[in-house]
Design an enzyme around this catalytic site. Structure first.
Site, PDB file in Angstrom:
ATOM      1  N   LYS A  12      22.098 -25.022  21.522  1.00  0.00           N
ATOM      2  CA  LYS A  12      23.443 -26.248  21.270  1.00  0.00           C
ATOM      3  C   LYS A  12      23.330 -27.937  21.450  1.00  0.00           C
ATOM      4  O   LYS A  12      22.265 -28.231  20.884  1.00  0.00           O
ATOM      5  CB  LYS A  12      24.377 -26.046  22.638  1.00  0.00           C
ATOM      6  CG  LYS A  12      24.337 -24.304  22.677  1.00  0.00           C
ATOM      7  CD  LYS A  12      25.718 -24.310  24.070  1.00  0.00           C
ATOM      8  CE  LYS A  12      25.819 -22.633  24.071  1.00  0.00           C
ATOM      9  NZ  LYS A  12      26.442 -21.808  24.704  1.00  0.00           N
ATOM     10  N   HIS A  98      30.471 -19.938  16.031  1.00  0.00           N
ATOM     11  CA  HIS A  98      30.286 -19.735  17.091  1.00  0.00           C
ATOM     12  C   HIS A  98      31.586 -20.554  18.101  1.00  0.00           C
ATOM     13  O   HIS A  98      32.227 -21.166  17.181  1.00  0.00           O
ATOM     14  CB  HIS A  98      29.031 -20.744  17.648  1.00  0.00           C
ATOM     15  CG  HIS A  98      28.417 -21.137  19.339  1.00  0.00           C
ATOM     16  ND1 HIS A  98      29.208 -21.817  20.013  1.00  0.00           N
ATOM     17  CD2 HIS A  98      27.555 -20.386  19.891  1.00  0.00           C
ATOM     18  CE1 HIS A  98      28.843 -20.950  21.333  1.00  0.00           C
ATOM     19  NE2 HIS A  98      27.657 -20.647  21.176  1.00  0.00           N
ATOM     20  N   GLU A 100      32.074 -22.213  20.572  1.00  0.00           N
ATOM     21  CA  GLU A 100      33.013 -23.500  20.318  1.00  0.00           C
ATOM     22  C   GLU A 100      32.868 -24.288  19.232  1.00  0.00           C
ATOM     23  O   GLU A 100      33.530 -25.137  19.265  1.00  0.00           O
ATOM     24  CB  GLU A 100      31.179 -24.070  21.110  1.00  0.00           C
ATOM     25  CG  GLU A 100      31.099 -24.298  23.020  1.00  0.00           C
ATOM     26  CD  GLU A 100      29.423 -23.804  23.285  1.00  0.00           C
ATOM     27  OE1 GLU A 100      28.880 -24.310  22.440  1.00  0.00           O
ATOM     28  OE2 GLU A 100      29.021 -22.960  24.042  1.00  0.00           O
ATOM     29  N   GLU A 167      30.180 -12.499  20.817  1.00  0.00           N
ATOM     30  CA  GLU A 167      30.006 -13.124  22.251  1.00  0.00           C
ATOM     31  C   GLU A 167      31.647 -13.590  22.817  1.00  0.00           C
ATOM     32  O   GLU A 167      32.100 -14.455  21.959  1.00  0.00           O
ATOM     33  CB  GLU A 167      29.331 -14.456  21.716  1.00  0.00           C
ATOM     34  CG  GLU A 167      28.307 -15.457  21.328  1.00  0.00           C
ATOM     35  CD  GLU A 167      27.672 -15.920  21.565  1.00  0.00           C
ATOM     36  OE1 GLU A 167      26.381 -16.232  21.437  1.00  0.00           O
ATOM     37  OE2 GLU A 167      27.592 -16.854  20.573  1.00  0.00           O
ATOM     38  N   SER A 208      25.703 -15.409  28.779  1.00  0.00           N
ATOM     39  CA  SER A 208      25.789 -15.638  30.206  1.00  0.00           C
ATOM     40  C   SER A 208      24.310 -14.550  30.318  1.00  0.00           C
ATOM     41  O   SER A 208      23.693 -14.259  31.012  1.00  0.00           O
ATOM     42  CB  SER A 208      26.546 -15.275  30.987  1.00  0.00           C
ATOM     43  OG  SER A 208      26.949 -16.365  31.377  1.00  0.00           O
TER      44      SER A 208
END
Ligand code: PGA
Length: 250
Positions: A12, A98, A100, A167, A208
């Site tokens: 990231k 992704h 984000e 994810e 995580s």
């Protein structure tokens, strides 16, 4: 059919350029006593770090990845990075879609598809991220959300250029991973949706992942590796994820 086990580090917006080259040899050393199972390591630094990391990966066998790419070869795309240039810098992979990018920057499936086509045209392999938000899971919409996100692949045949990363958004950076059973359930759904390509397409889990949960997650039949954020920033911790995960495959 045996599928590649792929461990990908998604840095990231972390680390300085100067910190970057050291990571690869350190990770290589940490993996010297890894279980004797075939696996692939992919590292996705910020785009600004690709030039520094690429040469450092040469002697390690680790693969270079970008965290996103532009939706064309070149042109009026302010702030974007051409997949042509990613290839030039030695990238083999690019992460697309992704959460984000989807939820912080508002990227929609239509844009992700355009990026994917541009990446594949240049010969890049794509790690396509999909995953539901917490409210979607609670509302029983997990499978329909995944189906829609996977829908951009309809009519395309990416062959070995496709990796999928499941994810769940609620598990990313929260410390709360999906249980191995929750991951397996969605991975099996994704694999089925891929049709005949499903048997050979690696499906990673992300959210995580850490050394403590890597073994039970990778023990699941349809979990073929991890996309790791926080636990990929330090070579020893990332090696712990890889080694503990592989232990479940010995
Ligand atoms: P995390 O991030 O491992 O820090 O939860 C995973 C990801 O966003 O790819």
């Amino acid at each position: 059919m045996s599928r590649n086990i792929i461990f990908a580090a998604n840095w990231k917006m972390n680390k300085s350029v100067r910190e970057t080259p050291d990571f690869a040899p350190r990770l290589k050393a940490e993996l010297a006593n890894a279980p004797k199972v075939e696996f692939e390591v992919v590292i996705a630094p910020p785009a600004t770090h690709l030039m520094a990391l690429g040469p450092a990966l040469k002697s390690t066998g680790f693969k270079l990845a970008a965290q996103n790419c532009g939706q064309g070869k070149s042109g009026a795309f302010t702030g974007e990075i051409s997949p042509v240039v990613l290839k030039e810098l030695g990238c083999e992979y690019v992460i697309l879609g992704h959460s984000e990018r989807r939820h912080v920057y508002g990227e929609k499936d239509v844009l992700i598809l355009a990026r994917l086509k541009a990446a594949v045209d240049e010969g890049l392999k794509v790690i396509l991220c999909v995953g539901e938000k917490l409210e979607e899971r609670k509302a029983g919409k997990t499978f329909s959300v995944i189906e829609t996100q996977m829908g951009i692949l309809n009519g395309l045949n990416l062959g070995a250029q496709l990796v999928v990363a499941y994810e769940p958004v609620w598990a990313i950076g929260t410390g709360e991973n999906a249980t191995p059973e929750q991951a397996q359930e969605v991975h099996a759904f994704i694999r089925k949706g891929l049709g005949s390509a499903g048997a050979s397409t690696p499906i990673q889990y992300g959210g995580s992942v850490k050394p403590e949960n890597a073994a039970t997650l990778l023990a699941k039949a349809d979990v073929d590796g991890f996309l790791v954020g926080g636990a990929s920033l330090e070579a020893g911790t990332f090696a712990g994820v890889i080694k503990n995960g592989l232990q479940s495959r010995t």
